[in-house]
Design a protein around this motif. Structure first.
Motif, PDB file in Angstrom:
ATOM      1  N   ILE A  74      -3.391   5.228   9.675  1.00  0.00           N
ATOM      2  CA  ILE A  74      -3.851   4.158   8.874  1.00  0.00           C
ATOM      3  C   ILE A  74      -4.586   3.469   9.862  1.00  0.00           C
ATOM      4  CG2 ILE A  74      -3.734   1.931   7.573  1.00  0.00           C
ATOM      5  CD1 ILE A  74      -0.424   4.413   7.708  1.00  0.00           C
TER       6      ILE A  74
ATOM      7  N   SER B  88      -7.819  -1.848  11.149  1.00  0.00           N
ATOM      8  CA  SER B  88      -8.588  -2.973  10.288  1.00  0.00           C
ATOM      9  C   SER B  88      -8.017  -2.696   8.803  1.00  0.00           C
ATOM     10  CB  SER B  88     -10.188  -2.287  10.308  1.00  0.00           C
ATOM     11  OG  SER B  88     -10.228  -1.050   9.956  1.00  0.00           O
ATOM     12  N   ASP B  89      -7.517  -1.810   8.210  1.00  0.00           N
ATOM     13  CA  ASP B  89      -7.063  -2.019   6.925  1.00  0.00           C
ATOM     14  C   ASP B  89      -6.311  -3.051   6.649  1.00  0.00           C
ATOM     15  OD1 ASP B  89      -8.781   0.230   6.162  1.00  0.00           O
ATOM     16  OD2 ASP B  89      -7.063   1.501   5.609  1.00  0.00           O
TER      17      ASP B  89
ATOM     18  N   VAL C 260       0.889  -1.210  -0.118  1.00  0.00           N
ATOM     19  CA  VAL C 260       0.008  -0.082   0.037  1.00  0.00           C
ATOM     20  C   VAL C 260       0.969   1.086   0.052  1.00  0.00           C
ATOM     21  CG1 VAL C 260      -1.821   1.485   1.255  1.00  0.00           C
ATOM     22  CG2 VAL C 260      -1.630  -1.411   1.301  1.00  0.00           C
TER      23      VAL C 260
ATOM     24  N   ALA D 189      -7.689  -6.889   7.696  1.00  0.00           N
ATOM     25  CA  ALA D 189      -8.569  -7.254   6.359  1.00  0.00           C
ATOM     26  C   ALA D 189      -7.694  -7.882   5.499  1.00  0.00           C
ATOM     27  CB  ALA D 189      -9.275  -5.926   5.994  1.00  0.00           C
TER      28      ALA D 189
END
Length: 174
Positions: free
Chosen positions: A137, A140-141, A123, A144
């Motif tokens: 950030i 959960s990003d 990312v 996930a």
């Protein structure tokens, strides 16, 4: 003789970009690209350790301290200003620390091999210009994407022509 269940097209693209920068056609599994500078066979522990020592001695390698912290539901990344550093990019990588894989074919058929620090995706947080940068950030990003840890790297050059690692940090997630 078996499908690499941890392979991702983005990983292969990155290997190809490194190969192009180096000027060779060396893209293979298991390949380790050490600090963006050199590649070795991923199953050769001595070669990896030697490449780490050699690349760390290069000027500017890992010279930018990356501050990575996790508090509550947020990941914070701080990259301080650094003069005389090449331009590049800041990347966040969700990581799974231990992934057991059952091998169905080939020389390791019937065995379960545990892979460590498996990068689940890349990312881009931003471009690196030498100026101080801060990023937030949501945890959960990362979770996930299957991550239970996170790494951040500051790397010279764009993703199409990646260069040396300028800074890096890793943190486990709660």
């Amino acid at each position: 003789g078996w499908k690499d269940t941890l392979a991702l097209p983005g990983h292969t693209n990155r290997q190809r970009a490194y190969s192009k920068v180096r000027g060779d056609r060396e893209v293979y599994t298991p390949q380790v690209v050490v600090n963006g500078a050199t590649h070795v066979i991923g199953s050769d522990k001595h070669a990896i350790e030697s490449a780490v020592a050699q690349t760390r001695a290069q000027p500017g390698m890992l010279s930018v301290p990356v501050n990575l912290s996790v508090a509550g539901n947020q990941i914070s990344v701080a990259v301080p200003a650094a003069a005389n550093t090449p331009k590049g990019e800041v990347w966040l990588c969700p990581i799974t620390r231990n992934v057991p894989v059952e091998i169905g074919r080939g020389e390791n058929s019937g065995h379960t091999i545990t892979y460590h620090n498996v990068v689940r995706r890349w990312v881009k947080l931003g471009d690196w210009t030498g100026a101080a940068s801060n990023y937030k950030i949501p945890v959960s990003d990362v979770t996930a994407a299957g991550g239970d840890a996170v790494a951040v790297v500051v790397q010279a050059g764009p993703k199409e022509a990646p260069g040396n690692m300028l800074g890096a940090a890793i943190a486990a997630l709660p």
